[in-house]
Design an enzyme around this catalytic site. Structure first.
Site, PDB file in Angstrom:
ATOM      1  N   HIS A   1       0.723  -1.415   0.386  1.00 38.63           N
ATOM      2  CA  HIS A   1       0.391   0.214  -0.058  1.00 38.63           C
ATOM      3  C   HIS A   1       0.740   1.423  -0.012  1.00 38.63           C
ATOM      4  CE1 HIS A   1      -3.837  -1.645   0.784  1.00 38.63           C
ATOM      5  NE2 HIS A   1      -3.101  -2.734   1.095  1.00 38.63           N
TER       6      HIS A   1
ATOM      7  N   ASP B   1       3.421   9.456  -0.808  1.00 38.49           N
ATOM      8  CA  ASP B   1       1.995   9.343  -0.087  1.00 38.49           C
ATOM      9  C   ASP B   1       1.894   7.683  -1.750  1.00 38.49           C
ATOM     10  OD1 ASP B   1       0.011   8.601   1.298  1.00 38.49           O
ATOM     11  OD2 ASP B   1      -0.749  10.372   0.941  1.00 38.49           O
TER      12      ASP B   1
HETATM   13  O1  LIG Z   1      -1.770   1.414  11.024  1.00 36.21           O
HETATM   14  P1  LIG Z   1      -1.188   2.753  10.798  1.00 36.21           P
HETATM   15  O2  LIG Z   1       0.166   2.309  11.447  1.00 36.21           O
HETATM   16  O3  LIG Z   1      -2.540   3.471  12.374  1.00 36.21           O
HETATM   17  O4  LIG Z   1      -1.282   3.742   9.472  1.00 36.21           O
HETATM   18  C1  LIG Z   1      -2.340   3.564   9.218  1.00 36.21           C
HETATM   19  C2  LIG Z   1      -1.885   2.718   7.708  1.00 36.21           C
HETATM   20  O5  LIG Z   1      -1.370   3.719   6.570  1.00 36.21           O
HETATM   21  C3  LIG Z   1      -1.106   2.927   5.458  1.00 36.21           C
HETATM   22  O6  LIG Z   1      -1.672   4.068   4.177  1.00 36.21           O
HETATM   23  C4  LIG Z   1      -1.608   3.433   3.450  1.00 36.21           C
HETATM   24  O7  LIG Z   1      -2.371   2.378   2.415  1.00 36.21           O
HETATM   25  C5  LIG Z   1      -2.992   3.757   1.816  1.00 36.21           C
HETATM   26  C6  LIG Z   1      -4.570   2.764   0.539  1.00 36.21           C
HETATM   27  O8  LIG Z   1      -3.593   1.780  -0.026  1.00 36.21           O
HETATM   28  C7  LIG Z   1      -2.328   4.834   1.087  1.00 36.21           C
HETATM   29  O9  LIG Z   1      -3.575   5.496   0.648  1.00 36.21           O
HETATM   30  C8  LIG Z   1      -1.620   6.098   2.055  1.00 36.21           C
HETATM   31  O10 LIG Z   1      -0.874   6.727   1.028  1.00 36.21           O
HETATM   32  C9  LIG Z   1      -0.756   4.078   2.503  1.00 36.21           C
HETATM   33  O11 LIG Z   1      -0.375   5.183   4.009  1.00 36.21           O
HETATM   34  C10 LIG Z   1      -0.730   1.768   5.824  1.00 36.21           C
HETATM   35  O12 LIG Z   1      -0.306   1.818   4.283  1.00 36.21           O
HETATM   36  C11 LIG Z   1      -1.631   0.920   6.478  1.00 36.21           C
HETATM   37  O13 LIG Z   1      -1.023  -0.031   6.581  1.00 36.21           O
HETATM   38  C12 LIG Z   1      -1.644   1.862   7.433  1.00 36.21           C
HETATM   39  O14 LIG Z   1      -3.037   0.709   8.544  1.00 36.21           O
HETATM   40  O1  LIG Z   2      -9.953  12.123  10.902  1.00 34.86           O
HETATM   41  C1  LIG Z   2      -9.476  11.283  10.241  1.00 34.86           C
HETATM   42  C2  LIG Z   2      -9.039  11.698   8.594  1.00 34.86           C
HETATM   43  C3  LIG Z   2      -8.960  10.417   7.667  1.00 34.86           C
HETATM   44  N1  LIG Z   2      -9.445   9.454   8.519  1.00 34.86           N
HETATM   45  C4  LIG Z   2      -9.551   8.891   6.973  1.00 34.86           C
HETATM   46  O2  LIG Z   2      -8.319   8.152   6.952  1.00 34.86           O
HETATM   47  C5  LIG Z   2      -8.404   8.323   6.130  1.00 34.86           C
HETATM   48  C6  LIG Z   2      -6.584   7.946   5.110  1.00 34.86           C
HETATM   49  O3  LIG Z   2      -6.231   7.191   4.300  1.00 34.86           O
HETATM   50  P1  LIG Z   2      -4.718   8.043   3.481  1.00 34.86           P
HETATM   51  O4  LIG Z   2      -4.767   7.361   2.613  1.00 34.86           O
HETATM   52  O5  LIG Z   2      -5.632   9.464   2.911  1.00 34.86           O
HETATM   53  O6  LIG Z   2      -3.704   8.137   4.231  1.00 34.86           O
HETATM   54  P2  LIG Z   2      -3.358   7.068   5.169  1.00 34.86           P
HETATM   55  O7  LIG Z   2      -3.557   7.306   6.474  1.00 34.86           O
HETATM   56  O8  LIG Z   2      -3.403   5.486   5.067  1.00 34.86           O
HETATM   57  O9  LIG Z   2      -1.885   7.378   5.172  1.00 34.86           O
HETATM   58  C7  LIG Z   2      -9.291   8.387   5.154  1.00 34.86           C
HETATM   59  O10 LIG Z   2      -9.655   7.216   4.696  1.00 34.86           O
HETATM   60  C8  LIG Z   2     -10.262   9.240   5.320  1.00 34.86           C
HETATM   61  O11 LIG Z   2     -11.475   8.856   5.395  1.00 34.86           O
HETATM   62  C9  LIG Z   2     -10.455   9.785   8.870  1.00 34.86           C
HETATM   63  O12 LIG Z   2     -11.270   8.374   9.469  1.00 34.86           O
HETATM   64  N2  LIG Z   2     -10.583  10.317  10.441  1.00 34.86           N
END
Ligand SMILES: O=P(O)(O)OC[C@H]1O[C@H](O[C@H]2O[C@H](CO)[C@@H](O)[C@H](O)[C@H]2O)[C@H](O)[C@@H](O)[C@@H]1O
Ligand SMILES: O=c1ccn([C@@H]2O[C@H](COP(=O)(O)OP(=O)(O)O)[C@@H](O)[C@H]2O)c(=O)[nH]1
Length: 722
Positions: free
Chosen positions: A165, A372
């Site tokens: 991801h 990202d």
């Molecule tokens: O589980 P966390 O450590 O709290 O982090 C939240 C998630 O962040 C990352 O998101 C990625 O996946 C998104 C969907 O494919 C994508 O849009 C974003 O650019 C990525 O950064 C991470 O990959 C997840 O595993 C985490 O759960």
């Molecule tokens: O206050 C918040 C801010 C963000 N999001 C969710 O967090 C996800 C962020 O995903 P993104 O791919 O933009 O970045 P990541 O946090 O996974 O790196 C999106 O689905 C948002 O709707 C949420 O649930 N609550």
């Protein structure tokens, strides 16, 4: 539909405990909503970490277990030390910054690797325990990069997909990881590896080439006799859910309140986890810069930045938080007044309704990560705008930028440029806003999360399942069959089979051990040995001509069945084409150091063993294309070999040897062929029905048996003498 086993670090649920008890609430995130349908419909399971449950009483824990089981979730509990070293440590302090090109944030000590590996093993064990034949396994993300190979060891026949991801960085960054090979091999256990964008696919493919010498041909690489497919599957969002949310009266009321609070002002929005990849400081500086250089905007802008607390135990995140706090304070004190501040900063998480209302109310959405993987927020903003208004300013370094090019794309490192884009967004005429938003929405709605899930899973279903795998010791299984043969005929390829590859073709002469082994085989009762090689007659005679073996040179063009026979060639093989092809190969050889042209009687070969691997593979592809175009229907064949592109007359191949060599063979003779590359596949294909084909190496092969390369080939042959 086969049962779907989903595997991700986090389960798609949140465990909530309060005075009324404990509840397991389904998450609303993209992955969760997209996969919930197929997971439930298929009767599948989702394996992952339910979050910290250490403070729950045994009764509460039992209730959590029960509720998880109802939601078809299988929990993998992480101890405090695993959270600290697997999740916060190796995953989020090594892999996360490295994949986002932030090498300087990677700690100098590799202290958490062992725990990362062990937790990946725990995941694989748990999945294997729940696996049923026919299940499809889909593993997610960088926390679990070793799981595909660990599963492959445990479940050789399983269909395994992996989705990465986050960005896959350039090979020049990835190679800096001390554990780079283990991680790559971990991923290669999958049948399909997915990324968000084509550039991540490219980076991954060139990393495989640089570090493992594996070439991606078409959409796959060959690994351990399996094909591993690699593709781009850009993830979408549940667009319909956002569209529906912003039509709800309660949400529209919240939109009205936001607009009212920002009366006479333009509303600019940022929504991110508080993560150093999200580019929040430079975004704030861009807002500051606009206010500084365009006084007319002072008091007219309200920038709402939602920053969701994330990975708070990791020091870099705490430092980042302080930096953002300071910047917000500084800008507000510079451009705020008693009545108004330009930056409204919320360090908290919002629910989907609250987010949707903000998306719908904003004039401009700033999504400016410094890297990202995808960024779903950008897509959610578009889905929340059925009014076809609002301007998206999007970092060109977010995966989403590949699809959303009607956004105002910005370089997130260029503060001045972002201030320009913000100004352009604020001043954009309504008609242009509509045109852009309409196009963005079409993309986001058409390519939603369901489409992502379906396209990944269909590609995964279309991958051939691993052929029945014969491990290297599979050769031991074949040994009795060979030993008990009344008459034995051994057809042996030379390079890559009897000797390892040498940097230059002329350096692969046989060593004493090999010559002795071959000689002793020729002395074995009821045994004939033939070398079937792409080498020229001269080389074979010089190297093994003194032995009582049959020689078949230039892929079977020439044969000398016994040392006292004269060489005979297949008749009517053209050679005049060489004068046309030679200059082409020479011009490719002159383009890069290390490449060379080898000339044989009826073939020409362009070798690139000593060329830098990525460049060599690229030139080889280019050469094949070029030759293919020039000689498409002609009398020539272009054969990709191991670090070689060979051109030869059509129809000359090792398969033609079989007929000649088996002529007049004693009944009951067992023919055994051993080879390592594409040219040997012709030999294998032409064997009699009870012939035995043994592939030496890890490529895809039709051979029923497999050994690991020249050392194991020699061991197998030596065992025939015992
Ligand atoms: O589980 P966390 O450590 O709290 O982090 C939240 C998630 O962040 C990352 O998101 C990625 O996946 C998104 C969907 O494919 C994508 O849009 C974003 O650019 C990525 O950064 C991470 O990959 C997840 O595993 C985490 O759960
Ligand atoms: O206050 C918040 C801010 C963000 N999001 C969710 O967090 C996800 C962020 O995903 P993104 O791919 O933009 O970045 P990541 O946090 O996974 O790196 C999106 O689905 C948002 O709707 C949420 O649930 N609550």
């Amino acid at each position: 539909m086969s049962r779907l086993l989903l595997v991700s670090n986090r389960l798609p649920v949140t465990v909530k405990a309060d005075k009324d008890g404990v509840s397991v609430v389904p998450s609303a995130g993209g992955l969760a909503t997209g996969l919930r349908g197929p997971h439930e419909k298929s009767g599948g399971l989702w394996v992952g970490w339910p979050g910290d449950v250490s403070r729950l009483t045994p009764a509460q824990k039992a209730s959590v277990e029960e509720q998880l089981a109802q939601q078809r979730c299988v929990p993998l509990y992480l101890s405090a030390s695993e959270v600290s070293r697997f999740y916060e440590g190796y995953s989020n302090q090594v892999l996360w910054p490295l994949c986002h090109y932030l090498l300087e944030r990677v700690p100098r000590q590799d202290r958490d690797w062992e725990v990362y590996r062990k937790v990946n093993e725990r995941f694989a064990d748990l999945v294997a325990r729940h696996y049923q034949p026919g299940d499809t396994i889909w593993v997610h993300d960088y926390q679990l990069m070793l799981v595909p190979a660990l599963l492959r060891e445990r479940l050789p026949q399983a269909r395994i997909g992996f989705f990465h991801h986050i960005p896959f960085p350039s090979s020049e960054i990835f190679r800096a990881l001390p554990r780079r090979l283990e991680l790559l091999r971990g991923l290669l256990g999958a049948d399909l590896i997915g990324f968000h964008t084509l550039s991540y696919v490219r980076h991954f493919a060139s990393t495989l080439m640089q570090l493992l010498g594996l070439e991606k041909v078409g959409d796959h690489v060959d690994q351990d006799g399996r094909q591993v497919r690699i593709g781009a599957f850009p993830m979408g969002i549940d667009a319909k859910a956002f569209e529906e949310l912003v039509r709800q009266p309660a949400v529209l009321e919240e939109v009205r309140v936001h607009r009212e609070n920002a009366a006479e002002q333009r509303l600019v929005l940022g929504v991110d986890r508080l993560d150093y990849t999200k580019g929040i400081p430079r975004r704030l500086l861009a807002v500051q810069r606009l206010l500084e250089r365009e006084p007319a905007w002072r008091g007219k802008l309200r920038f709402v930045q939602v920053a969701v607390p994330s990975r708070t135990a990791v020091e870099d995140y705490a430092t980042y938080r302080e930096r953002v706090n300071e910047l917000v304070g500084r800008i507000n004190s510079l451009y705020g007044s008693v009545h108004n501040v330009p930056i409204h900063y919320l360090y908290r998480s919002l629910n989907q309704k609250q987010l949707a209302a903000l998306y719908r109310a904003a004039d401009v959405m700033l999504v400016t990560p410094v890297r990202d993987g995808m960024n779903l927020v950008a897509k959610e903003f578009c889905a929340s705008r059925p009014d076809e208004d609002g301007v998206l300013v999007l970092s060109e370094l977010a995966g989403a930028a590949d699809e959303l090019d009607e956004a105002l794309l910005v370089n997130p490192f260029d503060v001045e440029g972002m201030a320009d884009a913000l100004e352009a967004a604020l001043e954009m005429p309504a008609e242009e806003r509509k045109r852009r938003m309409r196009a963005l929405r079409t993309r986001v709605i058409d390519c939603d999360v369901h489409c992502w899930v379906n396209s990944f899973l269909s590609a995964l279903q279309a991958t051939p399942t691993a052929p029945p795998r014969v491990k290297p010791q599979g050769a031991q299984e074949v040994l009795p069959l060979i030993r008990e043969a009344r008459e034995l005929l051994l057809l042996l390829d030379y390079d890559g089979t009897l000797v390892p590859f040498a940097p230059r073709p002329e350096l692969a002469a046989p060593d004493e051990e090999l010559l002795t082994l071959l000689r002793r085989l020729t002395e074995r009762p009821h045994t004939r040995v033939a070398i079937v090689s792409g080498r020229s007659r001269e080389v074979l005679v010089a190297w093994v001509g003194g032995l009582n073996v049959g020689l078949y040179a230039e892929h079977g063009l020439w044969s000398r069945p016994t040392p006292d026979a004269t060489w005979e060639s297949l008749s009517g093989v053209p050679t005049e084409w060489k004068s046309l092809v030679r200059p082409i190969l020479e011009s490719f050889a002159s383009r890069v150091p290390g490449a060379l042209v080898e000339e044989k009687f009826a073939s020409l070969a362009w070798h690139y063993r000593q060329v830098e691997p990525v460049l060599g593979a690229r030139l080889a592809r280019e050469l094949r294309l070029h030759l293919g175009e020039v000689f498409a229907q002609g009398p020539l064949e272009v054969l990709p070999g191991d670090k070689v592109v060979e051109v030869r007359a059509r129809g000359v191949n090792k398969g033609r040897v079989v007929g000649r060599v088996t002529e007049g063979m004693a009944p009951g003779t067992r023919v055994v062929a051993i080879g390592d590359d594409r040219t040997d596949e012709d030999l294998f294909a032409a064997l009699p029905a009870d012939g035995i084909a043994i592939h030496a190496g890890g490529k895809e092969s039709r051979a029923g048996y497999r050994v690991n390369g020249p050392t194991e080939v020699r061991r197998l042959l030596a065992a025939l003498l015992e």
